[in-house]
Write a protein that holds these residues in place. Structure first.
Motif, PDB file in Angstrom:
ATOM      1  N   MET A  16       0.894  -1.225  -0.113  1.00  0.00           N
ATOM      2  CA  MET A  16       0.034  -0.291  -0.262  1.00  0.00           C
ATOM      3  C   MET A  16       0.960   1.420   0.056  1.00  0.00           C
ATOM      4  SD  MET A  16      -3.095   0.159   2.549  1.00  0.00           S
ATOM      5  CE  MET A  16      -2.187  -0.708   4.045  1.00  0.00           C
ATOM      6  N   ALA A  17       0.707   2.280  -0.862  1.00  0.00           N
ATOM      7  CA  ALA A  17       1.173   3.485  -0.667  1.00  0.00           C
ATOM      8  C   ALA A  17       0.183   4.110   0.185  1.00  0.00           C
ATOM      9  CB  ALA A  17       1.315   4.274  -2.221  1.00  0.00           C
ATOM     10  N   VAL A  18       0.578   4.890   1.339  1.00  0.00           N
ATOM     11  CA  VAL A  18      -0.227   5.644   2.423  1.00  0.00           C
ATOM     12  C   VAL A  18       0.356   7.063   2.399  1.00  0.00           C
ATOM     13  CG1 VAL A  18      -1.076   5.489   4.628  1.00  0.00           C
ATOM     14  CG2 VAL A  18      -0.561   3.337   3.611  1.00  0.00           C
ATOM     15  N   SER A  19      -0.698   7.743   2.052  1.00  0.00           N
ATOM     16  CA  SER A  19      -0.177   9.261   2.396  1.00  0.00           C
ATOM     17  C   SER A  19      -0.327   9.739   3.740  1.00  0.00           C
ATOM     18  CB  SER A  19      -1.315  10.079   1.585  1.00  0.00           C
ATOM     19  OG  SER A  19      -1.109  11.410   1.924  1.00  0.00           O
ATOM     20  N   ASP A  20       0.690  10.544   4.039  1.00  0.00           N
ATOM     21  CA  ASP A  20       0.954  11.116   5.539  1.00  0.00           C
ATOM     22  C   ASP A  20       0.414  12.661   5.082  1.00  0.00           C
ATOM     23  OD1 ASP A  20       1.761  11.203   8.101  1.00  0.00           O
ATOM     24  OD2 ASP A  20       3.021  12.614   7.382  1.00  0.00           O
ATOM     25  N   GLY A  21      -0.037  13.008   4.028  1.00  0.00           N
ATOM     26  CA  GLY A  21      -0.630  14.384   3.668  1.00  0.00           C
ATOM     27  C   GLY A  21       0.431  14.938   2.828  1.00  0.00           C
ATOM     28  N   THR A  22       0.133  16.364   2.766  1.00  0.00           N
ATOM     29  CA  THR A  22       1.110  17.033   2.019  1.00  0.00           C
ATOM     30  C   THR A  22       1.658  18.476   2.936  1.00  0.00           C
ATOM     31  OG1 THR A  22      -0.892  18.536   1.319  1.00  0.00           O
ATOM     32  CG2 THR A  22      -0.482  16.529  -0.070  1.00  0.00           C
ATOM     33  N   HIS A  23       2.699  19.031   2.119  1.00  0.00           N
ATOM     34  CA  HIS A  23       3.115  20.081   2.759  1.00  0.00           C
ATOM     35  C   HIS A  23       3.653  21.085   1.660  1.00  0.00           C
ATOM     36  CE1 HIS A  23       5.332  22.854   5.257  1.00  0.00           C
ATOM     37  NE2 HIS A  23       6.591  22.388   5.299  1.00  0.00           N
ATOM     38  N   THR A  24       3.070  22.260   1.962  1.00  0.00           N
ATOM     39  CA  THR A  24       3.484  23.432   0.793  1.00  0.00           C
ATOM     40  C   THR A  24       4.858  23.994   1.115  1.00  0.00           C
ATOM     41  OG1 THR A  24       1.020  23.444   0.756  1.00  0.00           O
ATOM     42  CG2 THR A  24       2.363  25.369  -0.426  1.00  0.00           C
ATOM     43  N   ASN A  91      -1.096  20.095   7.288  1.00  0.00           N
ATOM     44  CA  ASN A  91      -1.898  18.772   6.515  1.00  0.00           C
ATOM     45  C   ASN A  91      -1.012  17.668   6.490  1.00  0.00           C
ATOM     46  OD1 ASN A  91      -3.828  20.280   5.497  1.00  0.00           O
ATOM     47  ND2 ASN A  91      -2.768  21.244   3.841  1.00  0.00           N
ATOM     48  N   THR A  92      -0.077  17.571   7.685  1.00  0.00           N
ATOM     49  CA  THR A  92       0.646  16.228   7.616  1.00  0.00           C
ATOM     50  C   THR A  92       0.310  15.370   8.811  1.00  0.00           C
ATOM     51  OG1 THR A  92       2.555  17.420   8.792  1.00  0.00           O
ATOM     52  CG2 THR A  92       2.769  17.375   6.655  1.00  0.00           C
ATOM     53  N   GLY A  93       0.924  14.329   9.064  1.00  0.00           N
ATOM     54  CA  GLY A  93       0.688  13.467  10.184  1.00  0.00           C
ATOM     55  C   GLY A  93      -0.564  12.491  10.084  1.00  0.00           C
ATOM     56  N   ARG A  94      -0.956  12.355   8.891  1.00  0.00           N
ATOM     57  CA  ARG A  94      -2.087  11.400   8.554  1.00  0.00           C
ATOM     58  C   ARG A  94      -1.870  10.107   8.529  1.00  0.00           C
ATOM     59  NH1 ARG A  94      -6.362  14.413   6.935  1.00  0.00           N
ATOM     60  NH2 ARG A  94      -7.145  12.669   5.676  1.00  0.00           N
ATOM     61  N   LEU A  95      -0.594   9.677   8.696  1.00  0.00           N
ATOM     62  CA  LEU A  95      -0.413   8.312   8.392  1.00  0.00           C
ATOM     63  C   LEU A  95      -1.221   7.140   9.575  1.00  0.00           C
ATOM     64  CD1 LEU A  95       1.697   5.888   7.280  1.00  0.00           C
ATOM     65  CD2 LEU A  95       2.878   6.429   9.122  1.00  0.00           C
ATOM     66  N   LEU A  96      -1.233   7.546  10.574  1.00  0.00           N
ATOM     67  CA  LEU A  96      -1.790   6.675  11.639  1.00  0.00           C
ATOM     68  C   LEU A  96      -3.380   6.599  11.451  1.00  0.00           C
ATOM     69  CD1 LEU A  96      -0.038   7.198  15.008  1.00  0.00           C
ATOM     70  CD2 LEU A  96       0.166   5.322  13.379  1.00  0.00           C
TER      71      LEU A  96
END
Ligand SMILES: [Zn+2]
Length: 295
Positions: A16-24, A91-96
């Motif tokens: 699985m590719a799992v997003s942790d979010g994005t950073h600008t 918008n980061t820290g979405r992994l868990l």
């Protein structure tokens, strides 16, 4: 398609590719994207290449970068590659929560492989108090040079003061708590059956890539050896955050050559989600071809 989780298989391995979010990345905190990503590119050629990629040099003022972790279920082991950025940005820290949505609890992960020690790759190592590993049953694996660099008293980070402090702060918070469950590797070897460590220094001193193989298929996790698809075409153009540009270029050439020659599926941590594609030989160089994903 869930825009934050992408399932695929490598032989019998369920991935699985799992997003942790994005950073600008945008001024004033960062240089404009073209300067940040292609610090040593000749101006005219850079502008030409950007236009070929539908980017207007003057108007490209923010780089919205995905952070993409990988989960590999080998049947025997459940492996996580990189832990994302934690609370680095809004918008980061979405992994868990993305893992949880797939029914994966932190305790289900038995191996965490850290490709390198930058904030966006180790920021989810610890729990919210920053004291304990966020993955309580995992052994953590990192390249020895990388661990030594970030845990030394005077890590030589050649960036401006703000960036330097941020990087060191994340290392000091997120590395010591995993020390008790840490395996350091100092040569290319199998970490687990089917998961091979590849030395890929340059972006950082002990940056590591992975070859994940099963049933005659291969996934190359190249992490930050390239940050943007343009780096595949222009491997000499280095980013402002690349620690040793000469090494970056040599590492890229080795990985891109291998990916093209072996027709490996490639996952690049900062590419548009899910970060998966192929490196295609084009004349003397290479080109990135993302996989087709269903909309
Ligand atoms: Zn990164």
């Amino acid at each position: 398609m869930n825009a934050e989780i992408y399932h695929f298989k490598v032989g019998t391995f369920k991935c699985m590719a799992v997003s942790d979010g994005t950073h600008t990345y945008t001024p004033p905190t960062f240089p404009p994207p073209a300067t940040f990503l292609f610090a040593n590119a000749p101006k005219e050629r850079l502008e030409q290449v950007l236009r070929e990629h539908s980017l207007q040099p003057e108007q490209w003022i923010e780089w919205i970068s995905p952070y993409i972790c990988v989960v590999v279920d080998t049947g025997k082991h459940r492996v996580l590659v990189d832990t994302g950025a934690g609370a680095l940005a809004p918008n980061t820290g979405r992994l868990l929560q993305n893992l949880q949505a797939e029914g994966i609890a932190p305790g289900d992960i038995d191996t965490v492989i850290l490709t390198h020690g930058h904030p966006d790759h180790i920021g989810g190592n610890t729990d919210s108090e920053g004291r304990r590993p966020a993955f309580p049953n995992a052994r953590f694996v990192m390249w020895k040079d990388e661990w030594d660099f970030w845990t030394s008293e005077e890590a030589e980070v050649k960036l401006d003061e703000h960036a330097r402090e941020l990087l060191l702060m994340f290392a000091r918070k997120n590395l010591p708590p995993i020390q008790g469950s840490l395996d350091l590797i100092d040569h290319e070897r199998e970490i687990l059956p089917g998961i091979q460590a590849i030395a890929a220094p340059g972006h950082t001193p002990g940056h590591m890539a992975l070859a994940i193989s099963s049933g005659g298929e291969q996934l190359l996790c190249i992490s930050d050896a390239v940050l943007h698809p343009i780096h595949v075409e222009q491997p000499e153009w280095c980013a402002a955050v690349d620690f040793a540009p000469d090494q970056v270029v040599a590492t890229r050439r080795r990985l891109l050559h291998r990916a093209a020659a072996e027709k490996a599926l490639v996952l690049a941590f900062h590419f548009p989600f899910p970060g998966l594609g192929y490196v295609i030989q084009k004349g003397e160089g290479w080109q990135w071809q993302s996989i087709e994903t269903e909309g």
